[in-house]
Design a protein around this motif. Structure first.
Motif, mmCIF file in Angstrom:
data_model
loop_
_atom_site.group_PDB
_atom_site.id
_atom_site.type_symbol
_atom_site.label_atom_id
_atom_site.label_comp_id
_atom_site.label_asym_id
_atom_site.label_seq_id
_atom_site.Cartn_x
_atom_site.Cartn_y
_atom_site.Cartn_z
ATOM 1 N N ARG A 50 -4.995 -1.330 -9.188
ATOM 2 C CA ARG A 50 -5.353 -2.591 -8.522
ATOM 3 C C ARG A 50 -5.741 -2.290 -7.078
ATOM 4 O O ARG A 50 -4.916 -1.846 -6.286
ATOM 5 C CB ARG A 50 -4.181 -3.577 -8.552
ATOM 6 C CG ARG A 50 -3.797 -4.001 -9.949
ATOM 7 C CD ARG A 50 -4.887 -4.900 -10.555
ATOM 8 N NE ARG A 50 -4.602 -5.175 -11.949
ATOM 9 C CZ ARG A 50 -5.332 -4.729 -12.965
ATOM 10 N NH1 ARG A 50 -6.396 -4.015 -12.751
ATOM 11 N NH2 ARG A 50 -5.011 -5.020 -14.197
ATOM 12 N N LEU A 51 -6.988 -2.536 -6.782
ATOM 13 C CA LEU A 51 -7.459 -2.324 -5.419
ATOM 14 C C LEU A 51 -6.905 -3.393 -4.490
ATOM 15 O O LEU A 51 -6.718 -4.535 -4.907
ATOM 16 C CB LEU A 51 -8.992 -2.410 -5.368
ATOM 17 C CG LEU A 51 -9.788 -1.339 -6.082
ATOM 18 C CD1 LEU A 51 -11.278 -1.673 -6.015
ATOM 19 C CD2 LEU A 51 -9.513 0.023 -5.478
ATOM 20 N N PRO A 52 -6.700 -3.047 -3.225
ATOM 21 C CA PRO A 52 -6.390 -4.092 -2.243
ATOM 22 C C PRO A 52 -7.598 -5.021 -2.126
ATOM 23 O O PRO A 52 -8.716 -4.655 -2.507
ATOM 24 C CB PRO A 52 -6.201 -3.311 -0.942
ATOM 25 C CG PRO A 52 -6.028 -1.888 -1.327
ATOM 26 C CD PRO A 52 -6.713 -1.709 -2.633
ATOM 27 N N TRP A 86 -9.649 4.744 -0.217
ATOM 28 C CA TRP A 86 -8.319 4.242 -0.575
ATOM 29 C C TRP A 86 -7.839 4.889 -1.869
ATOM 30 O O TRP A 86 -6.669 5.271 -1.989
ATOM 31 C CB TRP A 86 -8.352 2.712 -0.714
ATOM 32 C CG TRP A 86 -7.008 2.135 -1.017
ATOM 33 C CD1 TRP A 86 -6.054 1.745 -0.126
ATOM 34 C CD2 TRP A 86 -6.449 1.906 -2.327
ATOM 35 N NE1 TRP A 86 -4.945 1.289 -0.796
ATOM 36 C CE2 TRP A 86 -5.156 1.377 -2.141
ATOM 37 C CE3 TRP A 86 -6.912 2.100 -3.620
ATOM 38 C CZ2 TRP A 86 -4.336 1.033 -3.210
ATOM 39 C CZ3 TRP A 86 -6.088 1.774 -4.690
ATOM 40 C CH2 TRP A 86 -4.813 1.236 -4.472
ATOM 41 N N LEU A 87 -8.724 5.024 -2.843
ATOM 42 C CA LEU A 87 -8.353 5.643 -4.121
ATOM 43 C C LEU A 87 -7.927 7.099 -3.925
ATOM 44 O O LEU A 87 -7.008 7.575 -4.598
ATOM 45 C CB LEU A 87 -9.509 5.553 -5.119
ATOM 46 C CG LEU A 87 -9.774 4.153 -5.668
ATOM 47 C CD1 LEU A 87 -11.153 4.072 -6.308
ATOM 48 C CD2 LEU A 87 -8.692 3.748 -6.662
ATOM 49 N N ILE A 88 -8.568 7.796 -3.004
ATOM 50 C CA ILE A 88 -8.198 9.189 -2.721
ATOM 51 C C ILE A 88 -6.848 9.243 -2.008
ATOM 52 O O ILE A 88 -5.934 9.945 -2.442
ATOM 53 C CB ILE A 88 -9.288 9.879 -1.876
ATOM 54 C CG1 ILE A 88 -10.541 10.113 -2.724
ATOM 55 C CG2 ILE A 88 -8.772 11.200 -1.290
ATOM 56 C CD1 ILE A 88 -11.764 10.517 -1.924
ATOM 57 N N THR A 89 -6.709 8.508 -0.919
ATOM 58 C CA THR A 89 -5.496 8.627 -0.100
ATOM 59 C C THR A 89 -4.260 8.066 -0.790
ATOM 60 O O THR A 89 -3.146 8.386 -0.394
ATOM 61 C CB THR A 89 -5.669 7.955 1.271
ATOM 62 O OG1 THR A 89 -5.936 6.574 1.092
ATOM 63 C CG2 THR A 89 -6.793 8.614 2.049
ATOM 64 N N ASN A 90 -4.457 7.279 -1.823
ATOM 65 C CA ASN A 90 -3.315 6.753 -2.574
ATOM 66 C C ASN A 90 -3.066 7.516 -3.870
ATOM 67 O O ASN A 90 -2.305 7.069 -4.720
ATOM 68 C CB ASN A 90 -3.499 5.255 -2.815
ATOM 69 C CG ASN A 90 -3.217 4.483 -1.547
ATOM 70 O OD1 ASN A 90 -2.075 4.164 -1.243
ATOM 71 N ND2 ASN A 90 -4.255 4.216 -0.770
ATOM 72 N N GLY A 91 -3.717 8.673 -4.009
ATOM 73 C CA GLY A 91 -3.406 9.600 -5.088
ATOM 74 C C GLY A 91 -4.061 9.319 -6.427
ATOM 75 O O GLY A 91 -3.695 9.949 -7.417
ATOM 76 N N TYR A 92 -5.027 8.441 -6.492
ATOM 77 C CA TYR A 92 -5.687 8.143 -7.769
ATOM 78 C C TYR A 92 -6.889 9.048 -8.022
ATOM 79 O O TYR A 92 -7.043 9.580 -9.108
ATOM 80 C CB TYR A 92 -6.155 6.685 -7.808
ATOM 81 C CG TYR A 92 -5.037 5.690 -7.756
ATOM 82 C CD1 TYR A 92 -4.156 5.541 -8.828
ATOM 83 C CD2 TYR A 92 -4.853 4.886 -6.643
ATOM 84 C CE1 TYR A 92 -3.120 4.620 -8.784
ATOM 85 C CE2 TYR A 92 -3.824 3.963 -6.586
ATOM 86 C CZ TYR A 92 -2.966 3.833 -7.657
ATOM 87 O OH TYR A 92 -1.948 2.922 -7.601
ATOM 88 N N LYS A 93 -7.736 9.198 -7.047
ATOM 89 C CA LYS A 93 -9.019 9.898 -7.212
ATOM 90 C C LYS A 93 -8.877 11.332 -6.712
ATOM 91 O O LYS A 93 -8.552 11.557 -5.555
ATOM 92 C CB LYS A 93 -10.104 9.141 -6.430
ATOM 93 C CG LYS A 93 -11.509 9.649 -6.628
ATOM 94 C CD LYS A 93 -12.501 8.699 -5.939
ATOM 95 C CE LYS A 93 -13.920 9.128 -6.156
ATOM 96 N NZ LYS A 93 -14.455 9.915 -5.062
ATOM 97 N N ASP A 94 -9.149 12.301 -7.592
ATOM 98 C CA ASP A 94 -8.984 13.710 -7.241
ATOM 99 C C ASP A 94 -10.297 14.435 -6.980
ATOM 100 O O ASP A 94 -10.307 15.634 -6.736
ATOM 101 C CB ASP A 94 -8.193 14.446 -8.326
ATOM 102 C CG ASP A 94 -8.926 14.517 -9.658
ATOM 103 O OD1 ASP A 94 -9.904 13.758 -9.870
ATOM 104 O OD2 ASP A 94 -8.522 15.340 -10.504
#
Length: 182
Positions: free
Chosen positions: A66-68, A12-20
């Motif tokens: 904020r994580l889901p 989720w962090l990757i697909t939502n642009g946070y984790k590169d």
């Protein structure tokens, strides 16, 4: 197309642009677009470890993420797409997401996709033909889609419709080609 299984909530962090960065113990020469597959498994401890990392991890901006809820994280299928642009050795790490002792697959152009159920595998893997067909249909433009605007959609494969009902995702349907100002 290739896919890479990643456990939630990292996917989720990757697909939502946070984790590169995606951390792995092995290097890769692969470069290009890759589907992000969310593994089926995720324990409460894993979820809480990520929450702790966001609170106390690499940089101040992480605290604002904020994580889901754990139950809301989609698992067991393709959830996004990104581009692997490099494989960075641990000694050259710059991103706060890059863990010591790991190779970091540098990810760019990440975006979330509606869940498409699919069995995962270790390493980069080829998706089954039926999954590829679903993804191609999802990518095909619709004549007109209003799912994110008024809950109606005439496209049978609209990603904003699940079980015959509109999904309140907070995102505009990717097939709606109309400007925000309409």
């Amino acid at each position: 197309m290739k896919a890479l299984s990643i456990r939630q909530p990292w996917a989720w962090l990757i697909t939502n642009g946070y984790k590169d960065i995606e951390n792995r113990t092995w290097s890769t020469r692969f470069r290009g677009r890759v589907l992000i597959h969310a593994s089926k498994g995720m324990t409460r401890a894993e979820y809480e470890d990520v929450e702790d990392y966001l609170m106390f991890g690499g940089f101040d901006g992480m605290k604002a993420i904020r994580l889901p809820a754990m139950a809301d994280l989609e698992r067991g299928g393709i959830v996004g797409v990104a581009t692997v642009s490099n494989c960075i050795p641990s000694q050259e790490r710059l991103s706060p997401w890059h863990m010591e002792g790991q190779f970091g697959f540098h990810l760019t152009d990440a975006k979330a996709l509606p869940l498409v159920a699919c069995k995962g595998a270790l390493g980069f893997f080829d998706i089954p033909p039926d999954v590829a067909a679903i993804l191609r249909v999802m990518r095909a433009p619709a004549a007109r889609c209003h799912a994110a605007r008024d809950g109606e959609c005439s496209w049978a494969h609209c990603p904003q419709i699940r079980d015959g009902e509109p999904v309140k995702s907070g995102r505009h349907c990717p097939h709606d080609k109309h400007d925000e100002d309409e």
